[in-house]
Design an enzyme around this catalytic site. Sequence first.
Site: not given
Length: 359
Positions: A134, A218, A221
């Site tokens: 992140k 994968k 989103k």
Amino acid sequence: MTEDISTADFQSEGAVPKGAAPKVVLSGIRATGRLHLGNLLGPMRHFVTLSRSPEHLCYFFVADLHSLTTLPEPGLLARYVPEIVLDYLAAGIDPNDNVIYAQSSVGETCELAVLLSNLMILSHLQRCATFKEKARQQPHNVNAGLFYYPVLMAADILGPGADLVPVGEDQLQHVEMARDLARRYNAQYGTAAGARLVVPETLERAAVRIPGLDGGSKMGKSDGNTLNLNDDSEVAWEKLRVAVTDTNRKRRKDPGDPTKCNIFTLHTYLSSDDEVREVAQGCRSAAIGCFDCKKVLHANLMAELTPFQERRAELASQESLVSDVLCDGARRVRPVIADSTARVRAAMGIESRLSCRTK
Ligand code: TRP
Ligand code: SF4
């Protein structure tokens, strides 16, 4: 560990049939957007199966506090929470037999996180792979919430006394940190009767990895390679039509290799065994083209999505359904989490404050 607080101690009235001692299964999902087909075929299906078994009491929550780490637009966050609840209800989770709630509706979870944070080793947080990722993804916003994420997640898990936490690979480290925290807490404070925390087990999902339409491994989103649960037939076909297949199959007459094609993998989740066999043979022998192959997939996809969309629309039309479900869930889970928190607080020496605690 026989002295662990039994899960039965934690069950609020009405949550489980009397006399049964089901395992508490807990699953959370961040509210960062509408769910997609990868979610439906992976975690949601798995969770729905668990939720239907009498051996399990399932807690399912929307981790709206965890969603704040990326500072979403407030209006969007408020919208995503009910959307996710509707998706799960439409997927088949019965809110009467299971407990569905929003993380933020139980303030005691935050208190538990603060208490337990004192037992979390700083270097473990620093080593956390999701934190590092992140921090790379949003270098302009490396906030303390991101860093604290595993502490809050541990409180999510330990508060309701979860026995089993079904997670995907990307969350294994977080659950391991929660287990570690529970063990460290138990070693230090768990000597008093009733003070121990349940050390949860991870329930690794059957290896379900739904690949993306872009050829990526994968469906995600943020990768923009998804089929969405609200895609109608035309939208879904438009996405499938241009989806990447075996890149070596350049012309219709070239034989293909289904093992190198994400469309084939999707067939294995959505099509019958016979169709999967036929598609594989047809592809290898060039008897079918990718267009035909995708048409079959599209039909099977819509056979899955259409009833889901109909159920969802019906649920969405019931005014106040979602808020009723969330309120009921919070009402049922809150005493459980409050009880764990009170025990931890007392075991750590904050007991005296209880007498002047305002309700
Ligand atoms: N971190 C999880 C995710 O991003 C969501 C989550 C928050 C969670 N708290 C949890 C999952 C507790 C399981 C248990 O997917
Ligand atoms: Fe993929 Fe089907 Fe084309 Fe074969 S025929 S490459 S499985 S889309």
